[in-house]
Scaffold this active site. Structure first.
Site, PDB file in Angstrom:
ATOM      1  N   ASP A 341       0.782  -1.300  -0.010  1.00  0.00           N
ATOM      2  CA  ASP A 341      -0.024   0.019   0.180  1.00  0.00           C
ATOM      3  C   ASP A 341       0.955   1.317   0.002  1.00  0.00           C
ATOM      4  O   ASP A 341       0.521   2.396   0.561  1.00  0.00           O
ATOM      5  CB  ASP A 341      -0.957  -0.137   1.174  1.00  0.00           C
ATOM      6  CG  ASP A 341      -1.365  -1.522   1.371  1.00  0.00           C
ATOM      7  OD1 ASP A 341      -2.175  -1.545   0.645  1.00  0.00           O
ATOM      8  OD2 ASP A 341      -1.308  -1.800   2.552  1.00  0.00           O
ATOM      9  N   SER A 366       2.229   6.754   0.764  1.00  0.00           N
ATOM     10  CA  SER A 366       1.645   5.720   1.507  1.00  0.00           C
ATOM     11  C   SER A 366       0.031   5.862   1.106  1.00  0.00           C
ATOM     12  O   SER A 366      -0.520   6.903   1.340  1.00  0.00           O
ATOM     13  CB  SER A 366       1.925   6.202   3.107  1.00  0.00           C
ATOM     14  OG  SER A 366       0.792   5.438   3.727  1.00  0.00           O
ATOM     15  N   ARG A 367      -0.249   4.958   0.627  1.00  0.00           N
ATOM     16  CA  ARG A 367      -1.822   5.112   0.010  1.00  0.00           C
ATOM     17  C   ARG A 367      -2.839   4.967   1.123  1.00  0.00           C
ATOM     18  O   ARG A 367      -4.047   5.085   0.818  1.00  0.00           O
ATOM     19  CB  ARG A 367      -2.053   3.982  -0.996  1.00  0.00           C
ATOM     20  CG  ARG A 367      -1.078   4.305  -2.389  1.00  0.00           C
ATOM     21  CD  ARG A 367      -1.412   3.192  -3.172  1.00  0.00           C
ATOM     22  NE  ARG A 367      -0.046   3.017  -4.313  1.00  0.00           N
ATOM     23  CZ  ARG A 367       0.711   2.553  -4.347  1.00  0.00           C
ATOM     24  NH1 ARG A 367       0.575   1.239  -3.516  1.00  0.00           N
ATOM     25  NH2 ARG A 367       1.961   2.372  -4.993  1.00  0.00           N
ATOM     26  N   ILE A 368      -2.516   4.717   2.186  1.00  0.00           N
ATOM     27  CA  ILE A 368      -3.648   4.730   3.368  1.00  0.00           C
ATOM     28  C   ILE A 368      -3.744   6.422   3.574  1.00  0.00           C
ATOM     29  O   ILE A 368      -4.663   6.766   4.105  1.00  0.00           O
ATOM     30  CB  ILE A 368      -2.942   4.189   4.621  1.00  0.00           C
ATOM     31  CG1 ILE A 368      -2.958   2.647   4.218  1.00  0.00           C
ATOM     32  CG2 ILE A 368      -3.858   4.195   5.978  1.00  0.00           C
ATOM     33  CD1 ILE A 368      -3.722   1.814   3.852  1.00  0.00           C
TER      34      ILE A 368
END
Ligand code: ATP
Ligand code: MG
Length: 505
Positions: A341, A366-368
């Site tokens: 992610d 950070s894809r979160i």
């Protein structure tokens, strides 16, 4: 030893099978070695055996079946002592390979066979579980919304990692990959989190140093090291990360938070490639077998955040990949980038320019995102993202440093950018709490450090935090509990800083 050739081997195996056919009933629980080379053996018979089942050779050599063919199986030898020979008898143990799990492992350095590498004794645990397991279904999972506090300023503010996330650390050799991973472990002290450091194919002396660093900093009281070194069999290296995940899952099911570091999956991929080539499997790009993507995706898919009904535990997976000349487009790197992610990209040029940690923010993600940040961090990090974006846009100008040519607004952007770049420099093992980071960023965003010589920034911020801790512990306590700023607290901190700075400069 002769070189393996696909056709030669097929004919050889076929001939041997014909020889054994009369002797062994296909349904029997034992078979015979047709051929062996390095860490693998082909075994005729064992028709009813399962994938990942354990088999026993003479002299207590144990193998795992990792390839099922029409009338023979491919076995990876675990504790290969080079005694296995053609025609040796092989017995099914009718057991999938298992690893001891539970709190008995905390503080230990073990190999995936469950042997304590300090005492050389087998770990006695109450529970043993298979090393491969299906990842939890979607219905058991929950949205990732709580941060792993890494203590590393640039990560916590710009590249937040959430509990249950998979974040890759990627970079050339000697760029600080392991140091970041170890710092993340060190920062979990008193945070009710268990850590597993998985070492694959490293020198034993390296692992000993890592153990010492964790031990010296009191981190082994919540950490387990799972190690298969460069001198262990490739089979051991292949199973190590899976074994570590099973150890993590035991704690996960107990509702605990676990962080697993895989150092590194490049070496793991190479071990798997070697095994596959020895097992005569067809190879694809960069000679890796076709299922190498599946190998790593099924490993990392086991990272998760479970919902309340299933105990609310989490496994955060932090794999490491080593690149050559900063090339993140190699086969394994692109695979892992697409599975995870987000990635933290470490650059040699930054490292050499003494910008450490050498994280290239432009290539990292950070894809979160801010879902995994405390509200106070969200409040301050928005502004620094804008400041940095503006700064990078005009950074080329700042190289000339001819302030006469620049207008006031541009000069301010450059000043703020320089301050932030300096602020993000951080020594190994010197970790920052979220509260401290947020106070620092609040001051930077409000321009209170714009008049300070940038190299002095960190020194001043450190002094101020000590001043605040001693003089106004109620502010620190409030932020530690509430994790959010209100205007009153913000103004108070700014006012205290103004008074502090009058006495200082
Ligand atoms: P390898 O490719 O050999 O595994 P690596 O990328 O894991 O290397 P590290 O071993 O973590 O890199 O670090 C390389 C060197 O840089 C070490 O000597 C370490 O002490 C130093 N180093 C790492 N991070 C920092 C930092 N933030 N400040 C100062 N020195 C650092
Ligand atoms: Mg390393």
């Amino acid at each position: 030893m002769f070189k393996i050739n696909l056709e030669e081997i097929q004919t050889l195996i076929q001939k041997k099978i014909e020889l054994f056919q009369a002797e062994i009933s296909l349904k029997s629980d034992y078979g015979k070695v047709i051929f062996t080379d390095n860490d693998i053996a082909f075994v005729y018979g064992l028709e009813t055996a399962m994938l990942n089942e354990m088999v026993m050779f003479p002299n207590n050599v144990v193998g795992i079946i990792i390839d099922l063919r029409n009338n023979y199986v491919g076995v990876a030898l675990l504790n290969n002592n080079f005694s296995v020979q053609e025609k040796d008898d092989v017995y099914r143990l009718k057991k999938i390979f298992e690893i001891p799990v539970g709190n008995e492992l905390i503080g230990k350095v073990i190999n995936p066979l469950g042997i304590d590498l300090n005492t050389k004794k087998i770990i006695k645990a109450k529970k043993y579980v298979p090393i491969e397991k299906e990842a939890p279904e979607i219905i058991k999972r929950e949205k990732i919304n709580f941060p792993v506090e890494t203590g590393i300023k640039v990560i916590d503010s710009l590249l937040p990692i959430g509990k249950g996330q998979r974040e890759l650390i990627i970079g050339d050799r000697q760029t600080g990959k392991t140091s970041i991973a170890l710092d993340i472990i060190l920062n979990q002290k008193n945070k009710n989190t268990k850590c597993i450091y998985v070492s694959i194919g490293q020198k034993n002396s390296n692992v000993a140093n890592i153990y010492q660093k964790l031990e010296d900093n009191g981190a082994m009281s919540y950490t387990t090291i799972v190690n298969s070194s460069a001198s262990d069999s490739i089979t051991m290296q292949y199973i190590t990360p899976f074994a570590a995940m099973s150890i993590a899952e035991e704690w996960l099911e107990n509702g605990e938070d676990v962080i697993v570091i895989f150092d590194d999956l490049s070496k793991h991929a190479i071990a798997y490639r070697t095994l596959s080539l020895l097992l005569n499997r067809p190879s694809g790009r960069e000679a890796y077998p076709g299922d190498i993507f599946y190998l790593h995706s099924r490993l990392l898919e086991r990272a998760c955040k479970l919902n309340k009904k299933y105990g609310n535990g989490s496994i955060t997976a932090i794999p490491i990949i080593e690149t050559q000349n900063g090339d993140i487009t190699s086969y394994i790197a692109t695979n892992i980038i697409s599975i995870t992610d987000g990635q933290i990209f470490l650059a040699t040029d930054l490292f050499n320019a003494d910008i450490k940690p050498a994280i290239n923010i432009d290539f990292s993600v950070s894809r979160i995102g801010s879902n995994a940040q405390f509200s106070m961090m969200k409040q301050v990090s928005k502004a620094i993202k804008i400041s940095l974006a503006n700064y990078h846009e005009i950074a080329a100008f700042s190289k000339f440093d001819n302030s006469l040519l620049l207008d006031e607004k541009t000069k301010n952007i450059i000043t703020r950018g320089k301050i932030l770049s300096e602020y993000f420099k951080q020594k190994e093992s010197q970790l920052f709490s979220n509260v401290k980071q947020c106070i620092n960023l609040l001051l930077i965003n409000n321009g209170l450090l714009d008049f300070v010589y940038s190299k002095k920034i960190n020194e001043i911020l450190d002094d101020f935090f000590i001043f605040l801790e001693n003089g106004h512990p109620e502010i620190i306590n409030y932020l530690e509990e509430q994790k959010t700023f209100n205007t009153e607290i913000q103004n108070k901190i700014i006012e205290i800083f103004r008074n502090f700075s009058i006495t200082k400069f």
